[in-house]
Design a protein around this motif. Structure first.
Motif, PDB file in Angstrom:
ATOM      1  N   ASN A 162     -19.003  24.457   0.820  1.00  0.00           N
ATOM      2  CA  ASN A 162     -18.390  25.749   0.443  1.00  0.00           C
ATOM      3  C   ASN A 162     -16.881  25.656   0.262  1.00  0.00           C
ATOM      4  O   ASN A 162     -16.221  26.647  -0.041  1.00  0.00           O
ATOM      5  N   GLU A 163     -16.327  24.470   0.470  1.00  0.00           N
ATOM      6  CA  GLU A 163     -14.888  24.277   0.335  1.00  0.00           C
ATOM      7  C   GLU A 163     -14.512  23.436  -0.891  1.00  0.00           C
ATOM      8  O   GLU A 163     -13.357  23.101  -1.077  1.00  0.00           O
ATOM      9  N   ILE A 164     -15.511  23.115  -1.704  1.00  0.00           N
ATOM     10  CA  ILE A 164     -15.232  22.302  -2.899  1.00  0.00           C
ATOM     11  C   ILE A 164     -14.464  23.133  -3.908  1.00  0.00           C
ATOM     12  O   ILE A 164     -14.926  24.214  -4.302  1.00  0.00           O
ATOM     13  N   PRO A 165     -13.278  22.696  -4.344  1.00  0.00           N
ATOM     14  CA  PRO A 165     -12.506  23.493  -5.304  1.00  0.00           C
ATOM     15  C   PRO A 165     -13.075  23.390  -6.714  1.00  0.00           C
ATOM     16  O   PRO A 165     -13.950  22.569  -6.996  1.00  0.00           O
ATOM     17  N   GLU A 166     -12.569  24.226  -7.606  1.00  0.00           N
ATOM     18  CA  GLU A 166     -12.937  24.146  -9.015  1.00  0.00           C
ATOM     19  C   GLU A 166     -12.168  22.994  -9.664  1.00  0.00           C
ATOM     20  O   GLU A 166     -10.987  22.836  -9.450  1.00  0.00           O
ATOM     21  N   PHE A 167     -12.872  22.189 -10.455  1.00  0.00           N
ATOM     22  CA  PHE A 167     -12.228  21.076 -11.158  1.00  0.00           C
ATOM     23  C   PHE A 167     -12.285  21.314 -12.661  1.00  0.00           C
ATOM     24  O   PHE A 167     -13.173  21.971 -13.169  1.00  0.00           O
TER      25      PHE A 167
ATOM     26  N   LEU B 156       0.833  -1.195   0.000  1.00  0.00           N
ATOM     27  CA  LEU B 156       0.000   0.000   0.000  1.00  0.00           C
ATOM     28  C   LEU B 156       0.873   1.252   0.000  1.00  0.00           C
ATOM     29  O   LEU B 156       1.754   1.393   0.835  1.00  0.00           O
ATOM     30  N   THR B 157       0.617   2.127  -0.951  1.00  0.00           N
ATOM     31  CA  THR B 157       1.371   3.378  -1.063  1.00  0.00           C
ATOM     32  C   THR B 157       0.415   4.553  -0.940  1.00  0.00           C
ATOM     33  O   THR B 157      -0.599   4.605  -1.651  1.00  0.00           O
ATOM     34  N   LYS B 158       0.726   5.476  -0.041  1.00  0.00           N
ATOM     35  CA  LYS B 158      -0.133   6.653   0.129  1.00  0.00           C
ATOM     36  C   LYS B 158       0.028   7.588  -1.061  1.00  0.00           C
ATOM     37  O   LYS B 158       1.140   7.949  -1.433  1.00  0.00           O
ATOM     38  N   LEU B 159      -1.081   7.990  -1.658  1.00  0.00           N
ATOM     39  CA  LEU B 159      -1.054   8.903  -2.809  1.00  0.00           C
ATOM     40  C   LEU B 159      -1.257  10.353  -2.379  1.00  0.00           C
ATOM     41  O   LEU B 159      -0.583  11.253  -2.858  1.00  0.00           O
ATOM     42  N   ASP B 160      -2.206  10.586  -1.473  1.00  0.00           N
ATOM     43  CA  ASP B 160      -2.489  11.949  -1.037  1.00  0.00           C
ATOM     44  C   ASP B 160      -3.441  11.900   0.148  1.00  0.00           C
ATOM     45  O   ASP B 160      -4.036  10.862   0.444  1.00  0.00           O
ATOM     46  N   THR B 161      -3.622  13.007   0.824  1.00  0.00           N
ATOM     47  CA  THR B 161      -4.596  13.146   1.902  1.00  0.00           C
ATOM     48  C   THR B 161      -5.391  14.424   1.667  1.00  0.00           C
ATOM     49  O   THR B 161      -4.814  15.473   1.392  1.00  0.00           O
ATOM     50  N   PHE B 162      -6.714  14.325   1.776  1.00  0.00           N
ATOM     51  CA  PHE B 162      -7.578  15.470   1.533  1.00  0.00           C
ATOM     52  C   PHE B 162      -8.388  15.790   2.790  1.00  0.00           C
ATOM     53  O   PHE B 162      -8.606  14.927   3.644  1.00  0.00           O
ATOM     54  N   PRO B 163      -8.887  17.012   2.920  1.00  0.00           N
ATOM     55  CA  PRO B 163      -9.640  17.392   4.121  1.00  0.00           C
ATOM     56  C   PRO B 163     -11.059  16.855   4.094  1.00  0.00           C
ATOM     57  O   PRO B 163     -11.563  16.418   3.052  1.00  0.00           O
ATOM     58  N   TYR B 164     -11.710  16.884   5.261  1.00  0.00           N
ATOM     59  CA  TYR B 164     -13.142  16.624   5.321  1.00  0.00           C
ATOM     60  C   TYR B 164     -13.841  17.662   4.449  1.00  0.00           C
ATOM     61  O   TYR B 164     -13.550  18.850   4.531  1.00  0.00           O
TER      62      TYR B 164
END
Length: 208
Positions: A203-208, A191-199
């Protein structure tokens, strides 16, 4: 490959077994330790452990249908109502995998597969000594599933792991623990960690 239900059902048995067991992706690799009232110990590999809730802390796992032959894991949990769940470290995957063999009750897989056991916190069931994350469980319920499998639900009674494996938010770093994962019935992954994101809040959803 593009299969409908009928085509899946008509696949060669072993091919279908391997395919359907693989489609969910990598699953947690755990050894479940038990002991009967006579002191006979058992340990077996499982890839079906799931989180059910955090308050109270509950986990579940799935056992195959037990009608034709009750496994020692099932018999011991029914008898004593305690068991342990242990992450499988990468270095132990071969030993752990061979615990899936059907051996007589008198044979301890700990000894047969050279897996070290240990007893901690006065817990009745044995833990896997080399496991980086050890969980002592108390049986809560066994639910019969529509396909005849058993869903075993338990409360977390004790949790044992090194403090350095947990960050300030309480998250376990599975890359650092070197815990293994399973795909299908017999393929193991690191298992390799790729990233960690916040809860995520709306109103915190970024633009994709």
């Amino acid at each position: 490959m593009n299969l409908n239900k009928s085509e899946i059902e008509n696949l060669e048995r072993k091919f279908r077994l391997n395919l359907i067991n693989s489609i969910t992706g990598v699953k947690p690799a755990n050894l479940i330790g038990t002991k009967n009232k006579n002191g006979q110990e058992n340990v077996a590999v499982f890839s079906s452990v799931v989180h059910l809730g955090s308050n109270p802390a509950q986990l579940g796992f799935i056992l195959r249908p037990q009608e034709s032959r009750e496994t020692d894991t099932f018999k011991n949990i029914k008898e004593t109502e305690v068991y342990t769940i242990n992450h499988i470290p990468e270095k132990l995957i071969k030993n752990a995998h061979y615990t899936s063999a059907k051996v007589s009750t008198e044979i301890s897989e700990f000894e047969k597969m050279n897996i070290q056991k240990e007893y901690l916190n006065d817990f009745f069931a044995p833990f896997v000594k080399e496991s980086p994350v050890k969980i002592g469980m108390i049986l809560l319920s066994i639910i019969e599933l529509p396909n005849g499998c058993k869903f075993v639900i338990g409360n977390v009674e004790t949790l044992i792991l090194n403090d350095i494996l947990i960050n300030d938010l309480g998250q376990i770093d599975l890359e650092t623990t070197k815990s293994a994962g399973i795909s299908g019935l017999n393929t193991y992954y690191s298992l390799t960690k790729l990233d960690t994101f916040p809860y995520v809040r709306e109103n915190e959803i970024p633009e994709f």
